[in-house]
Design a protein around this motif. Structure first.
Motif, short mmCIF file in Angstrom:
data_model
loop_
_atom_site.label_atom_id
_atom_site.label_comp_id
_atom_site.label_asym_id
_atom_site.label_seq_id
_atom_site.Cartn_x
_atom_site.Cartn_y
_atom_site.Cartn_z
N THR A 98 0.87 -1.19 -0.08
CA THR A 98 0.05 -0.23 0.03
C THR A 98 0.97 1.27 0.06
O THR A 98 0.34 2.43 -0.31
CB THR A 98 -0.95 0.01 1.30
N GLU A 99 2.10 1.17 0.35
CA GLU A 99 3.03 2.25 0.18
C GLU A 99 3.21 2.80 -1.12
O GLU A 99 3.46 3.95 -1.49
CB GLU A 99 4.50 1.99 0.54
N CYS A 100 3.06 1.74 -1.99
CA CYS A 100 3.25 2.15 -3.57
C CYS A 100 1.91 3.13 -3.80
O CYS A 100 2.13 4.12 -4.64
CB CYS A 100 3.09 0.92 -4.17
N LEU A 101 0.94 3.09 -3.38
CA LEU A 101 -0.46 3.89 -3.24
C LEU A 101 0.07 5.33 -2.71
O LEU A 101 -0.42 6.24 -3.57
CB LEU A 101 -1.46 3.16 -2.68
N VAL A 102 0.44 5.08 -1.62
CA VAL A 102 0.93 6.51 -1.05
C VAL A 102 2.03 7.25 -1.99
O VAL A 102 1.54 8.54 -2.12
CB VAL A 102 1.54 6.37 0.50
N GLU A 103 2.84 6.51 -2.59
CA GLU A 103 3.88 7.37 -3.53
C GLU A 103 3.10 7.94 -4.51
O GLU A 103 3.32 9.02 -4.88
CB GLU A 103 4.75 6.19 -4.04
N ARG A 104 2.19 7.13 -5.38
CA ARG A 104 1.45 7.59 -6.26
C ARG A 104 0.51 8.72 -5.89
O ARG A 104 0.64 9.74 -6.73
CB ARG A 104 0.72 6.47 -6.97
#
Ligand code: GLN
Length: 282
Positions: A98-104
């Motif tokens: 879910t950190e990849c969602l935060v990055e985007r």
């Protein structure tokens, strides 16, 4: 009772090897918790003996892990992004994916002044709090249908001292007052109710309401996509986490519902994990 050294306690990992992919780390984290020391201490002082209290506590926590209870539930917290968050059985344990969602999300709002952000199904508040911590000028609202999750997210907010995020109980958009956001994010339940993955690992101890959705896992994703345009500003973005085999279906629903510039991105495990679309960007 013969006393255990730190090295003896770390050797308990062998009992966990068949049950956990992270037996070494699990054992070390439980021991750090009982000794109230960082991991480096374990490797500096392997011969140090545990006190009777420390040993009793370690053995009790280890026994819980042996029956499958998630490390995050035993320790009561999980690191996500740059934050340490309290967790409980009332909500999903935050995942690195879910950190990849935060990055985007941070890329999307880069260059915007005071963006308004909505996080649907906020759980521990992980996504909302990560975004609020990175962008002091953003105003973030996190919604969850579970009252205990709202209370947990709020206590995480208070512990972090963040003042630009608030939480409210709502079943998706149902209790939300009319408003428009530059960005709507969500990590909704998306696992197929028949997925055998639900019978193994941490998910057995997490609420089904945070994991499982009807229609092969697509029901909540479809519901959110169908409602989001009522709450997005012109040019606003809907950004969703989904299952590793759902990206094409999510892109199709976004396009059908009138979103443009629809795209997906892979997570750190190389699975297509997030998709997004822009609302009326002509
Ligand atoms: N990614 C989680 C898992 O597969 C599920 C999270 C979710 O349904 N939102 O364990």
């Amino acid at each position: 009772m013969p006393s255990l050294s730190i090295a003896d306690a770390l050797a308990y990992r062998g009992q966990l090897a068949a049950l956990s992919d992270s037996a070494d780390l699990d054992t070390a984290l439980l021991l750090c918790h009982c000794l109230n020391k960082p991991r480096s201490y374990l490797y500096s002082w392997p011969e140090r003996e545990l006190t009777a209290t420390e040993q009793g506590q370690f053995e009790a926590l280890f026994a819980r892990r042996l029956v499958g209870e998630p490390i995050a539930h035993i320790l009561g917290h999980r690191d996500f992004w740059s934050l340490s968050l309290a967790v409980s059985p009332a909500s999903l344990i935050p995942r690195p994916d879910t950190e990849c969602l935060v990055e985007r999300a941070l890329e999307i709002i880069d260059g915007q002044q005071r963006p308004q952000i909505l996080d649907l199904g906020t759980g521990t508040g992980a996504i909302a709090l990560a975004l609020a911590s990175e962008r002091a000028d953003a105003q973030v609202l996190g919604l969850d249908c579970v009252a205990e999750a709202v209370a947990l997210a709020e206590s995480n907010r208070a512990a972090l001292g963040l003042t630009n995020v608030r939480f409210q109980q709502s079943n998706w958009f149902a209790e939300l007052a009319p408003s428009r956001f530059e960005l709507i994010v969500s990590n909704p339940p998306y696992i197929d109710p028949d997925d055998p993955h639900l019978l193994t690992g941490d998910v057995r101890f997490e609420p089904r309401s945070a994991l499982v959705a009807a229609d092969g896992g697509m029901a909540d994703l479809k519901h959110i996509i169908s409602q989001a345009s009522n709450y997005l500003a012109a040019g606003g973005v809907l950004l969703l986490e989904h299952g590793f085999q759902q990206a094409a279906a999510v892109r199709e629903v976004l396009s059908e519902r009138g979103f443009s510039c629809v795209e997906s991105r892979r997570d750190y495990g190389a699975n297509e994990r997030i998709s997004w679309g822009v609302w009326r960007n002509e």
